[in-house]
Design a protein around this motif. Sequence first.
Motif, short mmCIF file in Angstrom:
data_model
loop_
_atom_site.label_atom_id
_atom_site.label_comp_id
_atom_site.label_asym_id
_atom_site.label_seq_id
_atom_site.Cartn_x
_atom_site.Cartn_y
_atom_site.Cartn_z
N PHE A 82 0.90 -1.30 0.24
CA PHE A 82 -0.12 -0.21 -0.01
C PHE A 82 0.77 1.30 -0.13
O PHE A 82 2.03 1.35 0.68
N ILE A 83 0.15 2.58 -1.12
CA ILE A 83 1.57 3.03 -1.26
C ILE A 83 0.59 4.83 -0.35
O ILE A 83 -0.09 4.93 -0.68
N THR A 84 1.50 5.39 -0.12
CA THR A 84 1.34 6.58 1.12
C THR A 84 2.62 7.73 0.81
O THR A 84 3.44 6.73 1.12
N ILE A 85 1.94 9.00 0.94
CA ILE A 85 2.58 10.01 0.45
C ILE A 85 3.04 10.27 1.77
O ILE A 85 2.20 11.07 2.53
N ASP A 86 4.14 11.22 1.97
CA ASP A 86 4.72 11.41 3.32
C ASP A 86 3.99 12.97 2.89
O ASP A 86 5.29 13.65 2.22
N GLU A 87 3.47 13.81 3.95
CA GLU A 87 3.01 15.07 3.49
C GLU A 87 3.78 15.49 4.03
O GLU A 87 3.52 16.86 2.98
N LYS A 88 5.01 15.81 5.33
CA LYS A 88 6.40 16.98 5.74
C LYS A 88 6.89 16.62 4.60
O LYS A 88 7.30 17.25 4.21
N THR A 89 7.26 15.42 3.80
CA THR A 89 9.14 15.02 2.91
C THR A 89 8.50 14.70 1.91
O THR A 89 9.50 14.99 0.74
N ALA A 90 7.16 14.34 1.68
CA ALA A 90 6.80 14.71 -0.42
C ALA A 90 7.66 12.73 -0.69
O ALA A 90 7.41 12.60 -1.91
N ALA A 91 7.71 12.09 0.89
CA ALA A 91 7.84 10.57 0.47
C ALA A 91 7.60 9.25 0.68
O ALA A 91 6.45 9.64 0.96
N GLU A 92 7.53 8.83 -0.83
CA GLU A 92 6.24 7.30 -0.79
C GLU A 92 6.53 6.31 0.21
O GLU A 92 8.20 6.22 -0.20
N LYS A 93 6.34 5.85 0.96
CA LYS A 93 6.00 5.11 1.73
C LYS A 93 5.39 4.06 1.42
O LYS A 93 3.53 4.36 0.99
N ARG A 94 5.44 2.42 1.73
CA ARG A 94 5.08 1.88 1.15
C ARG A 94 4.64 0.54 2.34
O ARG A 94 6.02 -0.08 3.24
N ALA A 95 3.95 0.18 2.27
CA ALA A 95 3.65 -0.65 4.00
C ALA A 95 3.13 -1.49 3.09
O ALA A 95 1.84 -2.43 2.25
N VAL A 96 3.52 -3.19 3.35
CA VAL A 96 3.48 -4.46 3.02
C VAL A 96 2.72 -5.37 3.48
O VAL A 96 2.87 -5.23 4.54
N SER A 97 1.36 -5.91 2.86
CA SER A 97 0.59 -6.33 4.00
C SER A 97 0.46 -7.99 2.66
O SER A 97 0.62 -7.82 2.07
N GLN A 98 -0.02 -9.14 3.96
CA GLN A 98 0.22 -10.06 3.22
C GLN A 98 -2.14 -10.30 3.13
O GLN A 98 -2.61 -10.78 3.94
N ILE A 99 -1.60 -11.40 1.84
CA ILE A 99 -4.08 -11.46 1.93
C ILE A 99 -4.04 -12.59 1.22
O ILE A 99 -3.08 -13.19 0.58
#
Length: 149
Positions: A82-99
């Motif tokens: 799941f891809i989110t953007i950090d509003e302060k640094t504008a860096a892309e973060k990924r949180a991996v989940s297993q389904i």
Amino acid sequence: MANWFECKVRYDKTMENGAIKKVTEPYLVDALSFTEAEARIIEEMTPFISGEYSVSAVKRTKIAEIFRDDSADRWYLVKVAFITIDEKTAAEKRAVSQILVAATGFKGAYDRFMEGMKGTMADFEIVSISETPIMDVYAANLGGKKEEE
């Protein structure tokens, strides 16, 4: 949220050629603790196995969600970022989940996963899809009825 435990059951299985072979098969159980997971798998497996059997291992899994399909005969593990953007640094973060997805084949697993994710507002990317050796999944038994995912 469900706590999924993988339980390995060891027993003597009669093969198609009539030979008896000792096998270890993994199952997934929704439980609150290791002890409850072992008790639940024993309760679920007793009607299906004749003779002696044992629970050889119980381990906690990192499965976040399960997409069921009663007509499917195999289970696939989909790792999704799941891809989110950090509003302060504008860096892309990924949180991996297993389904875990029930399907009859690889394409069916992909299609079933995409169908299950239709209402999701978050951006995501499939990291991998792999077939698992899991034989069956037993959800929590709340109030006498099976919990539906």
